[in-house]
Design a protein around this motif. Structure first.
Motif, mmCIF file in Angstrom:
data_model
loop_
_atom_site.group_PDB
_atom_site.id
_atom_site.type_symbol
_atom_site.label_atom_id
_atom_site.label_comp_id
_atom_site.label_asym_id
_atom_site.label_seq_id
_atom_site.Cartn_x
_atom_site.Cartn_y
_atom_site.Cartn_z
ATOM 1 N N SER A 110 -7.425 9.384 0.750
ATOM 2 C CA SER A 110 -8.488 9.509 -0.253
ATOM 3 C C SER A 110 -9.834 9.762 0.421
ATOM 4 C CB SER A 110 -8.570 8.246 -1.110
ATOM 5 O OG SER A 110 -7.384 8.049 -1.833
ATOM 6 N N TYR A 111 -10.020 9.107 1.548
ATOM 7 C CA TYR A 111 -11.261 9.301 2.306
ATOM 8 C C TYR A 111 -11.317 10.713 2.898
ATOM 9 C CZ TYR A 111 -14.577 8.885 6.186
ATOM 10 O OH TYR A 111 -15.604 9.089 7.070
ATOM 11 N N LEU A 112 -10.183 11.196 3.403
ATOM 12 C CA LEU A 112 -10.159 12.496 4.063
ATOM 13 C C LEU A 112 -10.173 13.673 3.089
ATOM 14 C CD1 LEU A 112 -7.520 11.802 6.874
ATOM 15 C CD2 LEU A 112 -9.995 11.987 7.140
ATOM 16 N N PHE A 113 -9.411 13.557 1.975
ATOM 17 C CA PHE A 113 -9.206 14.711 1.097
ATOM 18 C C PHE A 113 -9.913 14.610 -0.256
ATOM 19 C CE2 PHE A 113 -5.283 14.412 3.734
ATOM 20 C CZ PHE A 113 -5.517 15.540 4.505
ATOM 21 N N LEU A 114 -10.117 13.390 -0.755
ATOM 22 C CA LEU A 114 -10.765 13.227 -2.055
ATOM 23 C C LEU A 114 -12.212 12.775 -1.942
ATOM 24 C CD1 LEU A 114 -7.900 11.472 -4.060
ATOM 25 C CD2 LEU A 114 -8.407 13.918 -3.878
ATOM 26 N N LYS A 115 -12.670 12.569 -0.703
ATOM 27 C CA LYS A 115 -14.053 12.178 -0.423
ATOM 28 C C LYS A 115 -14.436 10.857 -1.093
ATOM 29 C CE LYS A 115 -14.269 16.082 1.711
ATOM 30 N NZ LYS A 115 -14.104 16.092 3.197
ATOM 31 N N GLU A 116 -13.455 9.959 -1.246
ATOM 32 C CA GLU A 116 -13.749 8.635 -1.787
ATOM 33 C C GLU A 116 -14.249 7.725 -0.670
ATOM 34 O OE1 GLU A 116 -10.367 7.065 -3.792
ATOM 35 O OE2 GLU A 116 -10.318 8.653 -5.315
ATOM 36 N N ARG A 117 -15.096 6.786 -1.031
ATOM 37 C CA ARG A 117 -15.665 5.873 -0.045
ATOM 38 C C ARG A 117 -14.620 4.872 0.436
ATOM 39 N NH1 ARG A 117 -20.407 2.731 -2.412
ATOM 40 N NH2 ARG A 117 -20.472 1.973 -0.267
ATOM 41 N N LEU A 118 -14.618 4.610 1.720
ATOM 42 C CA LEU A 118 -13.741 3.606 2.311
ATOM 43 C C LEU A 118 -14.573 2.345 2.512
ATOM 44 C CD1 LEU A 118 -10.801 3.393 3.254
ATOM 45 C CD2 LEU A 118 -11.566 3.958 5.550
ATOM 46 N N THR A 119 -14.723 1.587 1.427
ATOM 47 C CA THR A 119 -15.611 0.429 1.439
ATOM 48 C C THR A 119 -14.985 -0.749 2.180
ATOM 49 O OG1 THR A 119 -14.733 -0.431 -0.639
ATOM 50 C CG2 THR A 119 -16.556 1.145 -0.780
ATOM 51 N N LYS A 120 -15.841 -1.729 2.508
ATOM 52 C CA LYS A 120 -15.354 -2.939 3.172
ATOM 53 C C LYS A 120 -14.395 -3.701 2.257
ATOM 54 C CE LYS A 120 -19.424 -3.585 6.119
ATOM 55 N NZ LYS A 120 -20.570 -4.483 6.453
ATOM 56 N N LYS A 121 -14.668 -3.672 0.952
ATOM 57 C CA LYS A 121 -13.803 -4.372 -0.005
ATOM 58 C C LYS A 121 -12.401 -3.767 -0.011
ATOM 59 C CE LYS A 121 -14.383 -3.816 -4.458
ATOM 60 N NZ LYS A 121 -14.949 -3.899 -5.830
ATOM 61 N N LYS A 122 -12.300 -2.438 0.026
ATOM 62 C CA LYS A 122 -10.997 -1.780 0.060
ATOM 63 C C LYS A 122 -10.257 -2.102 1.354
ATOM 64 C CE LYS A 122 -12.144 2.206 -2.840
ATOM 65 N NZ LYS A 122 -12.311 3.666 -2.847
ATOM 66 N N LEU A 123 -10.981 -2.055 2.463
ATOM 67 C CA LEU A 123 -10.365 -2.354 3.750
ATOM 68 C C LEU A 123 -9.847 -3.787 3.779
ATOM 69 C CD1 LEU A 123 -12.859 -0.603 6.200
ATOM 70 C CD2 LEU A 123 -10.498 0.066 5.731
ATOM 71 N N LEU A 124 -10.629 -4.723 3.235
ATOM 72 C CA LEU A 124 -10.203 -6.123 3.180
ATOM 73 C C LEU A 124 -8.971 -6.276 2.298
ATOM 74 C CD1 LEU A 124 -10.667 -9.114 3.804
ATOM 75 C CD2 LEU A 124 -12.208 -9.214 1.824
ATOM 76 N N ALA A 125 -8.981 -5.610 1.132
ATOM 77 C CA ALA A 125 -7.841 -5.699 0.213
ATOM 78 C C ALA A 125 -6.591 -5.101 0.837
ATOM 79 C CB ALA A 125 -8.179 -4.999 -1.101
ATOM 80 N N VAL A 126 -6.721 -3.972 1.543
ATOM 81 C CA VAL A 126 -5.582 -3.351 2.229
ATOM 82 C C VAL A 126 -5.022 -4.300 3.282
ATOM 83 C CG1 VAL A 126 -4.912 -1.525 3.823
ATOM 84 C CG2 VAL A 126 -6.271 -0.971 1.808
ATOM 85 N N LEU A 127 -5.915 -4.920 4.062
ATOM 86 C CA LEU A 127 -5.486 -5.835 5.121
ATOM 87 C C LEU A 127 -4.738 -7.027 4.540
ATOM 88 C CD1 LEU A 127 -5.488 -6.691 8.082
ATOM 89 C CD2 LEU A 127 -7.725 -7.768 7.692
ATOM 90 N N ILE A 128 -5.291 -7.633 3.481
ATOM 91 C CA ILE A 128 -4.641 -8.793 2.857
ATOM 92 C C ILE A 128 -3.305 -8.395 2.234
ATOM 93 C CG2 ILE A 128 -4.854 -10.488 0.993
ATOM 94 C CD1 ILE A 128 -7.835 -10.566 1.511
ATOM 95 N N THR A 129 -3.251 -7.200 1.640
ATOM 96 C CA THR A 129 -2.002 -6.710 1.045
ATOM 97 C C THR A 129 -0.921 -6.546 2.102
ATOM 98 O OG1 THR A 129 -3.154 -5.558 -0.741
ATOM 99 C CG2 THR A 129 -0.944 -4.784 -0.194
ATOM 100 N N ILE A 130 -1.260 -5.939 3.222
ATOM 101 C CA ILE A 130 -0.292 -5.726 4.306
ATOM 102 C C ILE A 130 0.192 -7.054 4.867
ATOM 103 C CG2 ILE A 130 0.001 -4.819 6.639
ATOM 104 C CD1 ILE A 130 -1.874 -2.528 5.839
ATOM 105 N N ILE A 131 -0.738 -8.007 5.033
ATOM 106 C CA ILE A 131 -0.362 -9.338 5.512
ATOM 107 C C ILE A 131 0.591 -10.009 4.523
ATOM 108 C CG2 ILE A 131 -1.228 -11.671 5.977
ATOM 109 C CD1 ILE A 131 -3.785 -10.362 7.086
ATOM 110 N N GLY A 132 0.260 -9.892 3.223
ATOM 111 C CA GLY A 132 1.106 -10.492 2.200
ATOM 112 C C GLY A 132 2.503 -9.915 2.193
ATOM 113 N N CYS A 133 2.600 -8.586 2.261
ATOM 114 C CA CYS A 133 3.915 -7.935 2.279
ATOM 115 C C CYS A 133 4.708 -8.310 3.532
ATOM 116 C CB CYS A 133 3.743 -6.418 2.198
ATOM 117 S SG CYS A 133 3.154 -5.840 0.591
ATOM 118 N N ALA A 134 4.004 -8.435 4.653
ATOM 119 C CA ALA A 134 4.662 -8.823 5.903
ATOM 120 C C ALA A 134 5.215 -10.239 5.814
ATOM 121 C CB ALA A 134 3.686 -8.703 7.063
#
Length: 303
Positions: A110-134
């Motif tokens: 989304s950041y590369l092709f749709l020009k959406e912002r890669l905010t700190k909140k998204k990065l935190l949510a992605v990190l917590i999601t990956i940890i949860g799934c793991a």
């Protein structure tokens, strides 16, 4: 509230194991189950299209066909095959964990092709999601045989899952959710039917199994993708993909209630992590909007 559409779609996807397990028990292969899913879904969408009574619903530009090749072939067919194959080569828990690497793929794409912002909140949510799934997958993976090809294919499921958000977001600029869903499954059906003739096994299966085929097409497919595309039309694709990670939570609850599966403490912590990532994206987002609304009212009063 667009977040609600995404969450309802994820809950619908969580029911897929009920139908897949039943069909697998009767000898259908992974690709045959994928074909059943997309073909029946396409058939169910036809009366919905007719009821629309709008030519604009089925009218698309040929130049936009790559969007539906993306959602239908690159996403639906590819992701389903990878997902079901990873379940067989690895444990189900490993397959689910690898599938939910998709938010990371979506955030980057989304950041590369749709020009959406890669905010700190998204990065935190992605990190917590990956940890949860793991964490959810840790105990499921104990004792399971490790397969390098299965691991790569499992990552392919995450990539394919992410591609629907990317191609779907591009398509929502020109078409509504029902048009996108219809052509997604039309393209997928067109590509699969000549090669996987699942109907040849009909004389070997009981009549009740047809209900599971219809259910597979209706609940975790047509209904889920319409809900997801409606939500995708109103929020950023990276946010939608992360919200959709409530699906493994639903799948675990179904496993407990229907298949008598057990949840360890570590897996329970993983569930809490995934729910926390959903709250990060929904509650805080709502509070920001509320703050902006209050600020707007204040500005009106001071004019």
């Amino acid at each position: 509230m667009p977040q609600l559409f995404i969450i309802l779609a994820a809950l619908s996807w969580g029911f897929i194991s009920v139908f897949v397990k039943k069909l697998s028990n009767y000898g259908f292969t992974e690709m045959e189950i994928v074909t059943i899913r997309v073909v029946y879904a396409f058939i169910l969408l036809i009366p919905i299209i007719i009821l629309q009574r709008k030519n604009s619903v089925i009218r698309i530009r040929l130049t936009h066909l790559p969007y539906f090749i993306g959602t239908g072939l690159c996403s639906i067919v590819f992701f389903n095959w990878c997902y079901f194959t990873a379940m067989n080569k690895l444990s189900v828990s490993f397959a689910v964990m690898l599938l939910y690497t998709s938010p990371a793929f979506v955030a980057i794409f989304s950041y590369l092709f749709l020009k959406e912002r890669l905010t700190k909140k998204k990065l935190l949510a992605v990190l917590i999601t990956i940890i949860g799934c793991a964490l959810i997958a840790i105990n499921g993976g104990v004792g399971a045989s490790w397969d390098q090809l299965g691991f790569v294919i499992g990552l392919g499921a995450g990539l394919g899952y992410a591609l629907y958000s990317i191609f779907g977001k591009l398509a929502t600029r020109y078409y509504d959710s029902i048009t996108i869903t219809f052509y997604t499954f039309f393209v997928a059906s067109l590509c699969l039917v000549p090669f996987y003739r699942f109907w040849e096994k009909f004389n070997q299966i009981p009549n009740e199994l047809h209900l599971y085929m219809i259910g597979l097409a209706l609940v975790p497919t047509v209904l889920a993708y319409i809900l997801y595309t409606i939500g995708l039309n109103r929020i950023e694709s990276s946010t939608a993909a992360i919200l959709a990670t409530i699906e493994p939570v639903a799948a675990i609850i179904i496993g407990i209630t229907l298949f008598n599966e057990k949840i360890t403490f570590v897996q329970f912590v993983g569930i809490l992590c995934i729910l926390s990532s959903v709250l990060i994206l929904s509650i805080k987002r709502k509070s920001i909007k509320s703050h902006k609304s209050e600020l707007s009212i204040f500005n009106e009063k001071t004019r």
